[in-house]
Design an enzyme around this catalytic site. Structure first.
Site, mmCIF file in Angstrom:
data_model
loop_
_atom_site.group_PDB
_atom_site.id
_atom_site.type_symbol
_atom_site.label_atom_id
_atom_site.label_comp_id
_atom_site.label_asym_id
_atom_site.label_seq_id
_atom_site.Cartn_x
_atom_site.Cartn_y
_atom_site.Cartn_z
ATOM 1 N N HIS A 18 0.826 -1.022 0.042
ATOM 2 C CA HIS A 18 0.166 0.023 0.079
ATOM 3 C C HIS A 18 1.107 1.206 -0.175
ATOM 4 O O HIS A 18 1.791 1.341 0.754
ATOM 5 C CB HIS A 18 -0.767 -0.101 1.070
ATOM 6 C CG HIS A 18 -1.716 1.011 1.582
ATOM 7 N ND1 HIS A 18 -2.236 1.832 2.383
ATOM 8 C CD2 HIS A 18 -2.800 1.681 0.480
ATOM 9 C CE1 HIS A 18 -3.233 2.560 2.221
ATOM 10 N NE2 HIS A 18 -3.495 2.556 0.991
ATOM 11 N N GLU A 45 0.945 -0.266 -4.636
ATOM 12 C CA GLU A 45 -0.265 0.512 -4.930
ATOM 13 C C GLU A 45 0.307 1.939 -4.846
ATOM 14 O O GLU A 45 1.444 2.265 -3.938
ATOM 15 C CB GLU A 45 -1.212 0.497 -4.317
ATOM 16 C CG GLU A 45 -2.566 1.474 -4.480
ATOM 17 C CD GLU A 45 -2.632 2.372 -3.564
ATOM 18 O OE1 GLU A 45 -3.509 3.250 -3.496
ATOM 19 O OE2 GLU A 45 -1.833 2.503 -2.563
ATOM 20 N N ASP A 47 -0.579 6.463 -5.246
ATOM 21 C CA ASP A 47 -1.546 7.781 -5.369
ATOM 22 C C ASP A 47 -0.946 8.693 -6.395
ATOM 23 O O ASP A 47 0.248 9.208 -5.982
ATOM 24 C CB ASP A 47 -2.095 8.449 -4.246
ATOM 25 C CG ASP A 47 -2.782 7.492 -3.148
ATOM 26 O OD1 ASP A 47 -3.887 6.977 -3.492
ATOM 27 O OD2 ASP A 47 -2.131 7.252 -2.069
ATOM 28 N N HIS A 60 -1.121 11.485 -1.569
ATOM 29 C CA HIS A 60 -2.564 10.905 -1.411
ATOM 30 C C HIS A 60 -3.410 12.216 -1.146
ATOM 31 O O HIS A 60 -4.499 12.191 -1.517
ATOM 32 C CB HIS A 60 -2.491 10.075 0.040
ATOM 33 C CG HIS A 60 -3.882 9.480 0.482
ATOM 34 N ND1 HIS A 60 -4.575 10.211 1.128
ATOM 35 C CD2 HIS A 60 -4.405 8.477 -0.110
ATOM 36 C CE1 HIS A 60 -5.800 9.529 1.413
ATOM 37 N NE2 HIS A 60 -5.540 8.399 0.647
ATOM 38 N N GLU A 120 -3.512 4.372 -8.284
ATOM 39 C CA GLU A 120 -4.772 5.053 -8.125
ATOM 40 C C GLU A 120 -4.722 6.699 -8.571
ATOM 41 O O GLU A 120 -3.706 7.389 -8.019
ATOM 42 C CB GLU A 120 -4.964 5.393 -6.576
ATOM 43 C CG GLU A 120 -6.369 5.763 -6.512
ATOM 44 C CD GLU A 120 -6.919 5.667 -4.717
ATOM 45 O OE1 GLU A 120 -7.703 6.693 -4.496
ATOM 46 O OE2 GLU A 120 -5.981 5.181 -3.980
#
Length: 251
Positions: A18, A45, A47, A60, A120
């Protein structure tokens, strides 16, 4: 259903780091990705949003305050200004001086390390369409010719649709907190290959239905090994975790 989905098996491992390195390092930094590699992870993952001058970079929040020594909204700061911030000291002295990386920085590192990426798309308010479009275009450019392109995901259907229109060949996943009643129609409309949801809200019945419909399923943020094993047993393809130290990289 996506033609890409029909041709390609899910290439991502059962556990995904993450925000780069989970709890092991400052989120959305190259130090985080290095931590993921050090723990044996093959996928992460992160952002991605836009600076004021439309450079794709990792962050994020809408503001830089929580994860850097700066203040203010990311949408109002140029990449030159963002690059001057310390995005590591908040996590500990060992990370002091860690920069906010550009999407290009991360693409180069992940491809050099053979690390797969779930991107993301995290637009600042009011920038959904342009963020989806520019992140998709940049991903296509940075991974041109790669055997496995990044998987684009977003909570924003506006951003995800913009990414779909800009670069339809890139794989996409719709991010939700709870699986909505119209999940299948939405996945079909956006030509997604996967649904990503909060593991706390997922039921075995929902997992069975999603898999039976031919879609892949990822759950976030799973920080207990027993829970990871339980939902993978339901058919969940991958779990995203902060606890790289507790969830082994191999299934």
């Amino acid at each position: 259903m996506s033609q890409l989905q029909l041709r390609s098996p899910w290439p991502y491992p059962a556990v995904v780091a993450h925000r780069g390195g989970g709890a092991m390092a400052p989120e959305n930094t190259l130090a985080g990705f290095r931590a993921g590699i050090a723990h044996g992870y093959r996928a992460a993952e992160c952002d991605v949003k836009l600076s004021a001058d439309n450079v794709c970079f990792l962050l994020h929040d809408d503001a830089v305050d929580r994860t850097s020594n700066g203040q203010g909204l990311a949408a109002e700061l140029s990449m030159a200004s963002l690059a001057q911030l310390d995005a590591g000291a908040w996590k500990g002295a060992a990370f002091a001086g860690e920069a906010l990386p550009t999407f290009a920085n991360v693409a180069a590192y992940c491809q050099a390390q053979g690390m797969l990426l779930n991107v993301e798309i995290k637009p600042c308010p009011g920038r959904e369409e342009e963020t989806g479009r520019l992140v998709a275009q940049e991903a296509a450019r940075l991974w041109a010719g790669a055997a496995i392109p990044p998987l684009l995901s977003s909570f924003s259907d506006v951003a995800l649709r913009a990414a779909q229109h800009a670069v339809p060949a890139l794989p996409r996943a719709w991010l939700v907190e709870e699986v909505p009643a119209n999940w299948q129609a939405m996945l079909q409309e956006m030509d997604c290959i996967a649904l990503h949801c909060d593991h706390c809200t997922l039921t075995r019945e929902q997992a069975t239905a999603i898999k039976a419909a031919g879609y892949q399923l990822l759950c976030y943020t799973v920080n207990e090994l027993a829970r990871a094993r339980e939902i993978i047993g339901w058919g969940v393809d991958s779990v995203c975790t902060d606890r790289l130290d507790l969830l082994p990289a191999a299934r």
